[in-house]
Design a protein around this motif. Structure first.
Motif, PDB file in Angstrom:
ATOM      1  N   TYR A 260      86.679 -68.929  73.577  1.00 19.26           N
ATOM      2  CA  TYR A 260      86.177 -67.846  74.419  1.00 19.26           C
ATOM      3  C   TYR A 260      84.970 -68.297  75.238  1.00 19.26           C
ATOM      4  O   TYR A 260      84.770 -67.837  76.362  1.00 19.26           O
TER       5      TYR A 260
ATOM      6  N   ASN B  53      84.921 -61.625  77.282  1.00 21.70           N
ATOM      7  CA  ASN B  53      85.136 -62.841  76.500  1.00 21.70           C
ATOM      8  C   ASN B  53      83.837 -63.407  75.938  1.00 21.70           C
ATOM      9  O   ASN B  53      83.844 -63.986  74.852  1.00 21.70           O
TER      10      ASN B  53
ATOM     11  N   SER C  73      93.714 -64.035  79.362  1.00 20.06           N
ATOM     12  CA  SER C  73      93.054 -63.030  78.537  1.00 20.06           C
ATOM     13  C   SER C  73      94.059 -62.391  77.580  1.00 20.06           C
ATOM     14  O   SER C  73      93.750 -62.161  76.403  1.00 20.06           O
TER      15      SER C  73
END
Length: 638
Positions: free
Chosen positions: A225, A213, A393
């Motif tokens: 992120y 990320n 995610s």
């Protein structure tokens, strides 16, 4: 009739009295056996036993009772624990536990009592060793532990057929939850290997999420992120602290920091989780109520962070738990509202928050004692956090796919318009090519930056490995490095038939320096002595801190006469150069024991260290501030 009655009962009375006396004698003889009637048989093989139901507890609210007083308490004040986790919730009282153990096996297998709660402030054990008391906990230096382990591991050795009573004193500002298990050393080693593998996979997954990320943030500059990466990093630190790894590897002596780091890391993870939710759900485009709720939660986070830094630990801990539960529940509700409003990706976030809520509640209820400790509840937050982060995610990846789909739809619209405007189509295609080339170049640049970062991390790891060979206070080599280098030096000296000398140096009356001037002055004296000794040695010589105020010098190609001469120089130099500290001049002196010669087939190593140490004891016995070489006849006779 009265006379007949007296005549018939008088002969029976002595018999009754005799029978009563015999029964009393038998009860006295059976009392020790009855005292051990509920003793716990020690397991064998890979079996593990939860000793909680076999324990008895006595609560000391003030925490002032000592072992002598507790041992003298009558059996009537002790209560059976009953729970297999021996959990008593939050309260701050001292809890005394006693447990009777019995070895039914034909030999001593060596056992470990493993405490499942690494965050106990204090744990004292009486009965493990006749000469020592086990004292450990996360508010005591890590070096006090008898077994170097992130959890509190108590070694047990009982002779065949032996029965022993073990006493435990537990006191903590957090959850008074022992959650102990009893097993053989073999089972402990097997459990440790499996546990480290699982923990490595867990933290490896978190690290992969973090790097992934962060890489996307570096490419896209999307703050969602960044917040998510900070959330993963702070949650990883929180778990590292909760599982005991932080005290073992990061700050084994920083006890005050360790105490506040647990609620602080929890509050930081919650803070970044709020920023992440606010960004990824685009709450700034929603109702003003969302912004007010987020602002209130951020204020609560800052308050908990302040409590963790300066407030009472127990208040900060409970506050952090309440904050986690409240934020997870509110985030779940807001996510459902955003889903209902048409935000498609919110359903995945709702699933993630639902898992985190369940895991957090299980962890909190376990700490209060409402839920029993088990493998599931013990690792509930790890499992829930990993599932939640995986779902997040996937949701973030869904946002990327959604953006890509939107881009493809835009391209399709442009193609439809292109049929009418040929020139505009060519211009747009050229612009799209330029954008793609620029994006590819940025990906390459970020990849190169990531590789450079990994190289820097590798270099940092090499530097860390070198620091692990050094003593943190004096900068000298530590005892482990001395052992490694000593073996090599002995091997070289034996091959080349060159003499080797070992000097064992000890600062005289160092405890008086600490008592008179303070431990900071003592540290300054240790550094001063190390510097003065190091200046007199050759580059090929090795100087290490052996422990406390003791140093060891390893001299290659040096015979006994040379070693005695150098030792006398070191002693004289330190005596003439006192340690300057805060406008004071602290006088120091050295007692030195040494041994030198050419190693024989028996080698040297630890044996020569022992000989030099024996010479050092002779130097101390002779009045200190002197040099004594090892003489076999004199020392062996002594």
């Amino acid at each position: 009739m009265p006379a007949r009655h007296n005549a018939s009962t008088s002969p029976a009375s002595p018999r009754i009295e005799q029978l009563t006396a015999v029964l009393r004698l038998l009860m006295l003889l059976l009392l020790p056996a009855l005292g051990w009637a509920d003793s716990l048989p020690l397991p064998s093989g890979q079996a593990r036993v939860l000793p909680g139901p076999y324990m008895q507890v006595w609560q000391d609210p003030q925490g002032l009772a000592d072992f002598t007083q507790v041992r003298a308490l009558p059996d009537s004040v002790w209560q059976v624990v009953g729970r297999r986790d021996a959990s008593f919730g939050y309260g701050g009282s001292a809890y005394w536990l006693r447990l009777d153990l019995h070895n039914p096996h034909a030999r001593s297998l060596g056992w470990i009592l493993l405490v499942g709660n690494p965050l106990l402030d204090q744990l004292d054990a009486y009965g493990l060793d006749e000469d020592r008391v086990y004292r450990a906990g996360d508010q005591r230096p890590f070096a006090w532990r008898w077994i170097e382990h992130r959890q509190l591991a108590l070694p047990l050795d009982l002779a065949p057929g032996e029965t022993r009573r073990l006493w435990l004193r537990m006191q903590t500002d957090g959850s008074a939850n022992l959650s102990a298990s009893l097993m053989t050393r073999e089972a402990f080693d097997h459990l440790e290997q499996r546990s480290l593998l699982l923990q490595g996979l867990f933290f490896g997954a978190l690290a992969a999420m973090l790097i992934y990320n962060l890489s996307i943030f570096c490419i896209t500059r999307d703050r969602s992120y960044l917040w998510y990466s900070l959330f993963v990093a702070s949650f990883s630190l929180y778990q590292f602290i909760q599982l005991g790894f932080a005290l073992q590897w990061l700050w084994p002596e920083a006890l005050a920091w360790h105490q506040l780091s647990f609620p602080l890391s929890s509050a930081l993870a919650t803070l970044f989780g709020i920023f992440f939710t606010y960004s990824v759900l685009e709450l700034n485009n929603g109702s003003p109520l969302y912004r007010w709720v987020v602002a209130a939660l951020l204020a609560c986070c800052l308050a908990v962070i302040g409590l963790a830094l300066v407030g009472p630990y127990q208040v900060a801990l409970i506050g952090s738990f309440a904050l986690v539960a409240a934020c997870a529940l509110i985030a779940f509700v807001i996510t459902l509202l955003r889903w209902r409003a048409g935000y498609a990706a919110a359903r995945l976030f709702a699933l993630g928050w639902c898992v985190l809520i369940a895991a957090s509640l299980a962890s909190i209820l376990t700490g209060t004692g409402l839920l029993p400790y088990s493998l599931l509840t013990l690792h509930a937050q790890q499992i829930g956090g990993l599932i939640e982060m995986t779902v997040f995610s996937v949701a973030l990846a869904a946002r990327i796919r959604q953006a890509q789909n939107a881009e493809r739809q835009a391209q399709a619209r442009l193609i439809a318009q292109e049929r009418q405007l040929r020139h505009e189509q060519a211009t747009r295609l050229q612009l799209q090519t330029q954008i793609s080339d620029g994006l590819e170049q940025r990906v390459q640049e970020r990849t190169a930056a990531l590789q450079e970062t990994l190289q820097q991390l590798s270099n940092a790891n090499l530097r860390l490995a070198e620091l692990n060979r050094r003593d943190g206070l004096t900068g000298l080599f530590n005892r482990q490095t001395l052992s490694e280098e000593l073996e090599r030096a002995c091997a070289r000296a034996e091959r080349s038939r060159q003499p080797l000398a070992i000097l064992m140096l000890d600062l005289d009356h160092f405890k008086q320096v600490n008592d008179r001037h303070g431990h900071l002055a003592g540290d300054a004296c240790l550094r001063h002595a190390a510097q003065r000794i190091q200046q007199r040695l050759r580059n090929s010589d090795l100087l290490a801190r052996f422990g406390g105020e003791e140093f060891v010098a390893l001299l290659d190609n040096t015979d006994l006469a040379g070693a005695l001469d150098l030792a006398e120089q070191l002693r004289d130099d330190l005596a003439r150069q006192p340690c300057p500290y805060q406008d004071q001049s602290i006088a120091l002196s050295l007692s030195i024991g040494l041994h030198a010669g050419i190693p024989d087939d028996a080698g040297c190593g630890e044996r020569w260290l022992d000989l030099a140490d024996r010479a050092l004891y002779r130097a101390k016995a002779g009045g200190r501030n002197r040099v004594v070489g090892y003489e076999a006849s004199a020392l062996d006779g002594a």
